[in-house]
Design an enzyme around this catalytic site. Structure first.
Site, short mmCIF file in Angstrom:
data_model
loop_
_atom_site.label_atom_id
_atom_site.label_comp_id
_atom_site.label_asym_id
_atom_site.label_seq_id
_atom_site.Cartn_x
_atom_site.Cartn_y
_atom_site.Cartn_z
N GLY A 97 41.79 44.81 41.34
CA GLY A 97 42.16 43.86 42.23
C GLY A 97 43.32 42.78 41.48
O GLY A 97 43.83 42.15 42.42
N LYS A 99 48.48 44.12 34.40
CA LYS A 99 47.34 43.44 34.72
C LYS A 99 47.84 42.17 35.05
O LYS A 99 48.43 41.49 33.98
CB LYS A 99 46.42 43.39 33.36
CG LYS A 99 44.90 42.63 33.70
CD LYS A 99 44.12 43.31 32.67
CE LYS A 99 42.71 42.18 32.74
NZ LYS A 99 41.92 42.57 31.60
N ASP A 135 31.85 49.07 35.27
CA ASP A 135 33.26 48.93 35.41
C ASP A 135 34.30 48.87 34.27
O ASP A 135 35.43 49.11 34.19
CB ASP A 135 33.81 48.39 37.00
CG ASP A 135 33.38 47.00 36.54
OD1 ASP A 135 32.09 46.72 36.27
OD2 ASP A 135 33.95 45.99 36.37
P1 AMP Z 1 36.52 41.86 35.37
O1 AMP Z 1 35.14 41.23 35.30
O2 AMP Z 1 37.66 41.32 34.75
O3 AMP Z 1 36.24 43.42 34.54
O4 AMP Z 1 36.92 42.07 36.91
C1 AMP Z 1 35.71 42.61 37.80
C2 AMP Z 1 36.67 42.87 39.16
O5 AMP Z 1 37.22 41.63 39.60
C3 AMP Z 1 37.58 43.84 39.11
O6 AMP Z 1 37.63 44.71 40.39
C4 AMP Z 1 38.96 43.07 39.15
O7 AMP Z 1 40.12 43.70 39.55
C5 AMP Z 1 38.65 42.04 40.02
N1 AMP Z 1 39.49 40.79 39.64
C6 AMP Z 1 39.08 40.03 38.36
N2 AMP Z 1 40.16 38.75 38.55
C7 AMP Z 1 40.62 38.86 39.68
C8 AMP Z 1 41.78 38.19 40.18
N3 AMP Z 1 42.32 37.12 39.81
N4 AMP Z 1 42.16 38.63 41.47
C9 AMP Z 1 41.83 39.92 42.17
N5 AMP Z 1 40.80 40.44 41.51
C10 AMP Z 1 40.24 40.07 40.36
MG MG Z 2 37.00 45.08 34.49
#
Ligand code: AMP
Ligand code: MG
Length: 492
Positions: free
Chosen positions: A100, A121, A260
């Site tokens: 994302g 990222k 994930d």
């Molecule tokens: P994480 O907990 O960092 O592993 O993220 C979980 C999901 O949320 C993943 O699909 C990320 O790509 C999405 N995600 C986290 N932060 C953002 C953001 N600021 N914008 C878009 N997607 C996000």
């Molecule tokens: Mg992640």
């Protein structure tokens, strides 16, 4: 002029990509386009990593590369994609997550023949951003850089940061914060959740292709096994068990062990609310979003197995057409997790305690040591270093750490410790880890514009075993009261 012609004076391309993921796995992601940012500015390039990858650190510091690192330009011959994946988040299945706020620029092959992903990222929205802005801010980006480099120096498999840039834009989080992008190098970005995505949709054809791809990239020997998919699962189980054993022996808490965030390569990935524990307490949770303590320090080995069970389930249709047989084979692979974990953990503990050879009571000796640390809430990293000093004959500083009496345990340990163990113990028990209070100070200063505390801390934690005069403050436990209310954040 054609796309491949280079204009005189055009900047050289910093990477030579060779993109197997984008080429072999169509339908496994969404194409990504760069977006202009206000003022792409280089914060840091990881010279050490760049050199080991056969990249020229100077070329990586030039304006063209900085624009690439900011997600404002696409390198030539790149086929950038946001990768799709699913995942269990805190135990609940999300059938579609995906990058994302990340993008896979491509793969390069380093001089040793090792293939790695180069990814960004924080480079903006993608089709998988859902409600998010796709951005990242400087504090969390530097945190990932610092943690990854510390883990690498400690010999823990990990993704690493190649560069950090700021975008010149303000990003809304808890207030407005400087936007930043991290360039991440990983053995691959295949996650447990990548397999879950295709399995949950019953897209068995793509699941099979993903298995073949993972085998070729991470477990080439598995291709010749009776059941290559089970051999792949075995490989992932072995690597995860060994990885989590290393975390446990260092007091590392990942913080968001969702499926994930679990790689097939066995590298630590996604440094969000992670931290190193101060005083030893298996129930320690620092993450602000981990209300139930699911990802507490002491739960990590069990969660590792839980995550492997989700991978095994996702692989069932490829393991065998007959479901019962598939379940039997997958279960046998999962049953090997505990043995792998125990062996890796005990081998690590024998080295940390400086034991001579192996003995049946070694596990009890190690767990009793941790019980003593827990009872008196002793700083874990300091305790192991002082135990190394005790091996050299000076146990006063060690016993000072405890309120209770540790003589009986020390007596048992003295029977088992190898002659001249101090030196070997000093080479496996770090003096400098990214302590929470130091990390917070370094990141706060960096966000205010002063990078020097960050650089100093990075220097200390990337030389974790070397006692250096003048660096005492990096080895000291957190000030009284700091840990009590300490919280870490995802920073997303
Ligand atoms: P994480 O907990 O960092 O592993 O993220 C979980 C999901 O949320 C993943 O699909 C990320 O790509 C999405 N995600 C986290 N932060 C953002 C953001 N600021 N914008 C878009 N997607 C996000
Ligand atoms: Mg992640």
């Amino acid at each position: 002029m054609t796309a491949t012609q280079v204009m005189p004076g055009a900047p050289p391309d910093p990477f030579t990509f060779d993109n197997t993921y984008a080429e072999q796995l169509s339908g496994f992601g969404a194409p990504w386009e760069p977006t202009e940012v206000a003022t792409p500015t280089l914060v840091t390039v990881n010279t050490d990593l760049a050199t080991s990858l056969g990249l020229d650190p100077e070329a990586l510091s030039e304006a063209h590369a900085v624009r690439i690192f900011a997600g404002a330009a696409s390198p030539e011959h790149a086929a950038p994609i946001a990768q799709v994946y699913a995942g269990h988040q805190f135990g609940n299945f999300s059938p579609q997550l995906g990058d994302g706020r990340a993008v896979l620029l491509g793969e390069i092959v380093d001089p040793a023949g090792r293939r790695v992903d180069i990814a960004l990222k924080g480079s903006g929205r993608t089709p998988f951003s859902r409600g998010g802005d796709g951005k990242a801010t400087l504090g969390p980006v530097l945190r990932e850089y610092l943690m990854g480099e510390a883990m690498h120096a400690l010999g823990v498999p990990t993704t690493r940061a190649l560069a950090v840039v700021t975008t010149g834009e303000l990003v809304r989080r808890d207030g407005l914060l400087p936007g930043a992008v991290l360039t991440r190098v990983a053995a691959s970005h295949l996650r447990v959740g990548t397999f879950q995505f295709f399995s949950a949709r019953s897209d068995i054809d793509r699941l099979r292709r993903l298995v073949d791809y993972a085998i070729e990239r991470h477990d080439p020997a598995a291709a010749a096994a009776d059941n290559p998919t089970v051999a792949l699962l075995d490989g992932v189980v072995r690597r995860q068990a060994a990885l989590i054993a290393q975390w446990m022996n260092l007091g590392f808490i990942h913080g968001v062990l969702n499926t994930d965030n679990v790689t097939v390569s066995g590298e630590t990935i996604d440094y969000g609310p992670c931290s190193f524990m101060d005083h030893y307490d298996p129930t320690t949770v620092y993450s602000s979003i981990d209300h139930g303590g699911r990802y507490a320090y002491g739960n990590q080995p069990t969660i590792g197995l839980w995550n492997m069970a989700r991978l095994a389930e996702a692989l069932l249709p490829v393991i065998d057409d007959e479901q019962e047989r598939a379940v039997e084979l997958a279960t046998a692979a999962l049953d090997r997790y505990q043995g792998e974990f125990d062996a890796a953990w005990l081998a690590g503990m024998r080295a940390k305690l400086g034991l001579d050879g192996t003995h049946d009571d070694d596990r009890a000796l190690a767990t009793d040591w941790y019980a003593l640390l827990a009872t008196d809430r002793v700083d874990m990293t300091t305790a192991f270093r002082r135990l190394a000093d005790a091996a050299d004959g000076d146990s006063a500083a060690l016993t000072d750490l405890f309120d209770g009496d540790v003589d009986e345990w020390l007596e048992r340990w003295n029977q088992r410790v190898a002659p001249d163990a101090g030196r070997g113990m000093g080479a496996v028990n770090p003096m400098y880890i990214p302590r929470n209070h130091l990390v917070e100070h370094a990141l706060d200063s960096a966000v205010q514009g002063d990078l020097s505390p960050f650089d100093e801390l990075l220097d200390a934690v990337t030389h974790p075993y070397e006692m250096r005069p003048g660096s005492e403050r990096f080895a000291a436990p957190a000030p009284d009261g700091f840990s009590a209310g300490y919280q870490t954040f995802c920073g997303t």
